[in-house]
Design a protein around this motif. Structure first.
Motif, PDB file in Angstrom:
ATOM      1  N   ALA A  29       0.863  -1.465  -0.044  1.00 14.42           N
ATOM      2  CA  ALA A  29       0.134   0.019  -0.135  1.00 14.42           C
ATOM      3  C   ALA A  29       0.869   1.209  -0.012  1.00 14.42           C
ATOM      4  N   LEU A  30       2.366   1.316   0.438  1.00 10.83           N
ATOM      5  CA  LEU A  30       2.865   2.292   0.498  1.00 10.83           C
ATOM      6  C   LEU A  30       3.220   2.663  -0.948  1.00 10.83           C
ATOM      7  N   PRO A  31       3.481   4.290  -1.285  1.00 14.42           N
ATOM      8  CA  PRO A  31       3.735   4.623  -2.713  1.00 14.42           C
ATOM      9  C   PRO A  31       5.223   4.584  -3.194  1.00 14.42           C
ATOM     10  N   THR A  32       6.255   4.390  -2.355  1.00  7.52           N
ATOM     11  CA  THR A  32       7.574   4.315  -3.068  1.00  7.52           C
ATOM     12  C   THR A  32       8.445   3.420  -2.263  1.00  7.52           C
ATOM     13  N   LEU A  33       9.420   2.920  -3.033  1.00 10.64           N
ATOM     14  CA  LEU A  33      10.286   1.893  -2.580  1.00 10.64           C
ATOM     15  C   LEU A  33      10.946   2.467  -1.226  1.00 10.64           C
ATOM     16  N   GLU A  34      11.259   3.766  -1.167  1.00 10.09           N
ATOM     17  CA  GLU A  34      11.809   4.441   0.133  1.00 10.09           C
ATOM     18  C   GLU A  34      10.933   4.048   1.212  1.00 10.09           C
ATOM     19  N   ASP A  35       9.601   4.452   1.191  1.00 12.32           N
ATOM     20  CA  ASP A  35       8.453   3.973   2.054  1.00 12.32           C
ATOM     21  C   ASP A  35       8.441   2.814   2.461  1.00 12.32           C
ATOM     22  N   ARG A  36       8.419   1.628   1.625  1.00 15.93           N
ATOM     23  CA  ARG A  36       8.420   0.356   1.786  1.00 15.93           C
ATOM     24  C   ARG A  36       9.339  -0.112   2.643  1.00 15.93           C
ATOM     25  N   SER A  37      10.700   0.279   2.095  1.00 15.69           N
ATOM     26  CA  SER A  37      11.910  -0.264   2.813  1.00 15.69           C
ATOM     27  C   SER A  37      12.012   0.461   4.513  1.00 15.69           C
ATOM     28  N   SER A  38      11.506   1.932   4.489  1.00 12.57           N
ATOM     29  CA  SER A  38      11.555   2.330   5.897  1.00 12.57           C
ATOM     30  C   SER A  38      10.527   1.499   6.737  1.00 12.57           C
TER      31      SER A  38
END
Length: 637
Positions: A575-584
């Motif tokens: 559901a998260l928009p970016t790879l940075e969001d998902r990795s965080s």
């Protein structure tokens, strides 16, 4: 005096470059892998100086570099800090070298050997000389006796050395103790038997044996048989029993008596039962050899002790006690001790100054002035260099990491990539967040012309989080707008927004400069930390995402909840928009202490083995590039 340096040419693994090995006045520890040249150094010293057990080394064709007998072996020893008495012994052989405004005497000894090819078969001949250039006279035989070293070989039979027998090592050592033969040589009626010397004990024993009534009766019978049955009437022969050696000189009598001695454990005064083990025999043997050094100290004579692998058969705690005792002995008294070892435990407790690394015929001292370590680094390493880290002294390459995650995970990744640390002789050192620079500097030489041949990779975090991470991993009130974050001085973290492009470049440069240099290369996380970068590289691939989430769930939740939590995390990440969001989001579990980094690394290693064994190229494409680069660097040619 002490052996300050040794130069070797064309001897075994040492070529004709003139390799110079520098030694400390006290303890020097030679470390390195098998066949690196440690034993060659010890044998070179033995050849030139001779040993107290009068052992002899026969020069064979395989003692010449590359077995080329057209070459000449050259071994040179330099002694410094000679006492006035020692200067007198070697007066005609001394060389005076200028130190400042003072001419300081030193002793050079040169031993050379070559094969006479004109003979069939060829035979080796050697020569001995003194002087800096080898044009001085050989020292007298009496003077050379002062140079003999005590040598304990590797894989020695310490038990047999301490047993009775002709030419036993125990008798050789004991006979050199001054005052051994004090006392009276003949027994008188009424004398206290303890007043006898060793010679006196021998004489008394011989007399008592020869005059024993049973033996006297046997001798009388022998005389009667001879007279009545064997001899003619006018033949007069009388016999008597005589103890062998009773007519020997006092020295021979003493030696014969000492050769009857065993060195044994008093089992009535100790808890030990049964036959003494190999380790205890080794310890007893070394203690016995140190007697010679104790007497040399009493007589203010220099002494030299060479021990190969003192750790043989000795358990860890005794090893620690042994090496610390040898180090104290060498520092506090006028004696030089040189040892070789394969034990990381021994290497971890001696002073770094005392270690000399030997690798493929190259000799690399770690003493001050030879490395890029400063005084503070030496103090730090002597305190924190333990046995788990000291294996770096024996490695063909080294990878230094800053946490348990890398330490537990990298060996598995390397094996799956075909770069097994075990197969390539790579040592992994976990410095636990501090000291990476200090450990790296061990491998950086002050003289950049010194060849080293050991590749060192330093793996470290970037320590700059993406702008989305504060709101995900720290506090939801932090947004992408840095104005919602606390002031820089009030927080211990930094995000990308805190740096301009120039500052970000400078940050990376500063990290690399801490350790980089010569064959030490720093590999910085591509984005933030190990766990974040694993997620950043792997969450876009379904197979790696499965392995990452499965490992995270298994170390964070009870088994009965694994399936549900796995689905929840997958849904949240999707559901998260970016790879940075998902990795965080993935890293949030470690930032908030839900998961242990060490436990995750261990579990993730299992998941990788299950999913990627035999799939090198597939795995490589899903891993952070800095980890792959570091592993390939230390495994490369």
């Amino acid at each position: 005096m002490y052996l300050s340096s040794l130069q070797i040419k064309n001897f075994r693994c040492f070529n004709d470059d003139g390799h110079i090995i520098n030694f400390n006045p006290g303890l020097t520890v030679l470390v390195g892998e098998n066949d690196s040249g440690k034993s060659a150094i010890m044998d070179a010293i033995r050849i030139v100086l001779g040993t107290t057990d009068f052992g002899w080394i026969r020069i064979e064709t395989n003692d010449f570099f590359n077995e080329d007998i057209s070459r000449e072996i050259s071994i040179s020893c330099k002694f410094t800090s000679l006492t006035p008495d020692e200067q007198a012994y070697f007066l005609e052989c001394l060389t005076y070298e200028k130190k400042g405004a003072v001419n300081t005497p030193c002793l050079y000894l040169h031993w050379k050997c070559k094969y006479l090819l004109s003979f069939k078969p060829p035979r080796p001949v050697s020569s001995f000389s003194t002087g800096k250039d080898g044009n001085g006279p050989a020292p007298s035989s009496e003077a050379r006796e002062l140079l003999r070293i005590t040598y304990l070989r590797a894989l020695r039979d310490a038990y047999s050395d301490m047993q009775a027998g002709r030419h036993s090592r125990l008798s050789q050592i004991v006979q050199n103790i001054p005052g051994l033969n004090q006392g009276k040589s003949e027994f008188q009626d009424g004398m206290d038997i303890h007043e006898l010397s060793l010679v006196g004990i021998t004489n008394l024993s011989n007399n008592l044996l020869a005059a024993h009534p049973s033996l006297k009766s046997i001798n009388d019978d022998m005389t009667e048989i001879l007279g009545k049955q064997m001899l003619l009437k006018k033949d007069i022969i009388k016999t008597r029993f005589e103890v062998a050696g009773s007519n020997s000189n006092d020295l021979q009598k003493t030696l014969a008596l000492l050769e009857k001695l065993d060195l044994a454990v008093d089992k009535n005064a100790s808890a030990m039962q049964g036959k003494v083990g190999l380790g205890t025999s080794n310890i007893m043997s070394m203690a016995c050899e140190l007697l010679l050094h104790k007497e040399a100290e009493t007589e203010k004579k220099s002494s030299f002790l060479l021990i190969e692998e003192p750790e043989a058969h000795v358990h860890a705690q005794r090893q620690l006690k042994l090496i610390q005792s040898l180090e104290n002995e060498a520092e506090s008294k006028q004696q030089q001790i040189i040892i070789t070892t394969h034990s990381p435990l021994l290497a971890s407790v001696v002073k770094i100054d005392n270690i000399v690394m030997v690798k493929e015929g190259q000799v690399l001292p770690l003493a001050k002035g030879h490395t890029m370590l400063d005084d503070d680094d030496y103090r730090y390493l002597e305190k924190y260099l333990d046995a788990t880290k000291a294996n770096l002294f024996f490695a063909r390459s080294v990878i230094i990491v800053e946490g348990p995650g890398e330490a537990l995970l990298l060996p598995t990744i390397a094996k799956l990539l075909g770069c097994s640390f075990t197969d390539f002789g790579t040592s992994l050192v976990d410095v636990r967040s501090t000291g990476l620079r200090r450990y790296a500097r061990i491998f950086q030489r002050s003289n950049i012309d010194d060849t080293w041949g050991i590749k060192v990779a330093c793996v470290t975090d970037r320590d700059v989080m993406p702008n989305c991470a504060p709101g995900i991993c720290i506090d939801e009130k932090y947004t992408l707008d840095p104005s919602t974050w606390p002031k820089k001085e009030d927080r211990n973290w930094r995000a990308e927004a805190d740096f301009t492009l120039e500052e970000a470049t400078s940050h990376l440069k500063n990290i690399k400069q801490k350790a980089d240099g010569q064959q030490v290369v720093t590999y910085i996380a591509d984005h933030w930390t190990l766990e974040y970068d694993l997620a950043f590289a792997g969450l876009s691939h379904s197979k790696m995402q499965e392995a990452l989430i499965r490992a995270l769930v298994k170390v964070s939740y009870a088994k009965q909840n694994w399936d549900k939590k796995t689905d929840d995390i997958k849904t949240a990440i999707k559901a998260l928009p970016t790879l940075e969001d998902r990795s965080s989001y993935f890293y949030k579990y470690f930032a908030k202490k839900t998961a242990s980094k060490a436990d995750f690394a261990q579990q993730f290693a299992f998941e990788l083995e299950d999913a990627f064994t035999g799939n090198v190229s597939e795995l490589k494409s899903m891993l952070p590039s800095y980890l792959v680069d570091a592993i390939e660097y230390v495994a490369g040619e």
